[in-house]
Design an enzyme around this catalytic site. Structure first.
Site, PDB file in Angstrom:
ATOM      1  N   ARG A 111      14.418  12.575  33.845  1.00 23.17           N
ATOM      2  CA  ARG A 111      13.236  12.177  33.089  1.00 23.17           C
ATOM      3  C   ARG A 111      12.491  13.420  32.621  1.00 23.17           C
ATOM      4  NH1 ARG A 111      13.525   8.872  37.610  1.00 23.17           N
ATOM      5  NH2 ARG A 111      13.682   6.617  37.183  1.00 23.17           N
ATOM      6  N   LYS A 161      10.583   9.054  40.676  1.00 27.65           N
ATOM      7  CA  LYS A 161       9.469   8.120  40.738  1.00 27.65           C
ATOM      8  C   LYS A 161       9.328   7.632  42.174  1.00 27.65           C
ATOM      9  CE  LYS A 161       9.138   6.172  36.082  1.00 27.65           C
ATOM     10  NZ  LYS A 161       9.223   4.937  35.272  1.00 27.65           N
ATOM     11  N   HIS A 163      18.112   5.494  39.836  1.00 29.41           N
ATOM     12  CA  HIS A 163      17.722   4.092  39.981  1.00 29.41           C
ATOM     13  C   HIS A 163      18.293   3.531  41.279  1.00 29.41           C
ATOM     14  CE1 HIS A 163      15.955   3.893  36.069  1.00 29.41           C
ATOM     15  NE2 HIS A 163      17.078   4.096  35.418  1.00 29.41           N
ATOM     16  N   TYR A 206      23.630  -0.015  29.186  1.00 28.16           N
ATOM     17  CA  TYR A 206      24.680   0.891  28.727  1.00 28.16           C
ATOM     18  C   TYR A 206      26.020   0.177  28.570  1.00 28.16           C
ATOM     19  CZ  TYR A 206      20.887   3.834  30.160  1.00 28.16           C
ATOM     20  OH  TYR A 206      19.633   4.373  30.299  1.00 28.16           O
TER      21      TYR A 206
END
Length: 356
Positions: A210, A234, A332, A341
């Site tokens: 990111r 995150k 993730h 995807y």
């Protein structure tokens, strides 16, 4: 936005906030949430508190005086009235013909409020080890999501990805062709930052990290021998991320000039630096976004750093057909996010249709 300016704006918002929002800010800073995220959340809280006063749902004369009990006793109808206000309020942008905020902005506002309410009702502890209150009205407020199939979203995104040979072609364009269109003055600025810019773009394309993760990289986080970087994901989780080999040369070229060109000293820990009047600083997210947009627009189509993340994910899935591997690479915890995807890489489906 430069880091110094961002911190100044954060302090301006903190100065007008109630004590419990300051508690929330301090708690999330320890997670850590990025300063950019916290700044956006503080903006949303000001928007909400301003509305509370305008709607006479509090008798407080200023935001800092809004009591916890006000938030505790707000009803579902109150929050829905706030959403309606956001949807119908005149836009602050005088050039816009829209009457209210976009659904994306409204969802962001509600997400910020949900985070605050969760903190106040579940996460924080008072002197008795209990949350400040228990009633979380935000759990009763639903958000409207944009209706779009994965196939439709994939097709829209695909046009903004640098797939196949375009990944290396984009880097090669910045390295060898972009400069030819510039004036002599612009060439000087480009040459100063060329190695750094190529290092950033190649890292995004080779790792899928990111933007915030790239911004927060320190020197100690980058291992070019192993081609692994350490990032804060995150939720504050530390993660090791593999980097594709094609980025190594660009990263090494940048490191070779980093100290001399950006006046870096031992205390300058940031991996990606900018320099202004002899003072090195960590390159901020806004500057990287503008840089990526500038080069990509000249090459093919203007994209964001997040599209470079999508590019890596799509190429990795195309090569492996493994959603698990892609989800791990992106940080993730679930493969659900990577369903996109499989729709971008849909050549098999198209071939089957062609054979009907």
């Amino acid at each position: 936005m430069r880091r110094e300016l961002l911190l100044e704006k954060i302090e301006t918002y903190k100065a007008i906030m109630p004590w419990y929002v300051l508690d929330y800010y301090q708690s999330k800073l320890a997670v850590p949430y990025s300063f950019t995220t916290l700044y956006e959340y503080l903006k949303e809280y000001k928007r909400f508190f301003d509305w509370l006063m305008d709607a006479d749902l509090t008798q407080a004369p200023k935001i800092a005086d809004i009591d916890l009990s006000t938030l505790e006793h707000l009803t579902k109808n109150d929050l829905e009235a706030f959403v309606l206000y956001l949807r119908e309020r005149p836009s602050l942008n005088t050039y816009s013909t829209k009457e209210g905020l976009s659904q994306t902005t409204i969802n962001r506002t509600l997400s910020a409020l949900s985070s605050l309410y969760k903190y106040l009702t579940e996460e924080v502890e008072n002197d008795q080890g209990e949350p400040y209150f228990y009633r979380n009205v935000m759990k009763k407020v639903s958000t409207k999501k944009k209706k779009e199939t994965l196939a439709s979203r994939a097709e829209n995104i695909k046009q903004k990805l640098f797939l196949g040979d375009e990944t290396l072609a984009f880097l090669d364009y910045v390295d060898k062709e972009y400069e030819q269109k510039l004036s002599n003055r612009a060439k000087s600025s480009f040459r100063k930052n060329k190695e750094r810019d190529l290092a950033i773009i190649s890292l995004l394309l080779a790792s899928g990290v990111r933007l915030s993760e790239a911004v927060n990289l320190d020197l100690k986080d980058v291992n070019l021998n192993m081609m692994i970087i350490e990032v804060i994901r995150k939720g504050g989780k530390r993660d090791s991320v593999n980097v594709a080999g094609f980025a190594k040369g660009y990263l090494e070229s940048y490191l070779a000039v980093r100290q001399r060109r950006y006046k870096a000293e031992k205390q300058d820990l940031a991996f990606f630096l900018t320099e202004y009047r002899g003072v090195p600083n960590r390159m901020d997210a806004s500057s990287i976004e503008k840089m990526v947009g500038k080069y990509s627009e000249d090459f093919k189509i203007r994209v964001t750093p997040h599209k470079l993340r999508h590019t890596l994910a799509t190429r990795l899935y195309d090569a492996t057909k493994s959603q698990v591997l892609v989800s791990h690479q992106l940080g993730h915890s679930s493969t659900q996010v990577t369903d996109l995807y499989t729709h971008i890489v849909n050549d098999e489906q198209k071939n089957a249709l062609d054979n009907l």
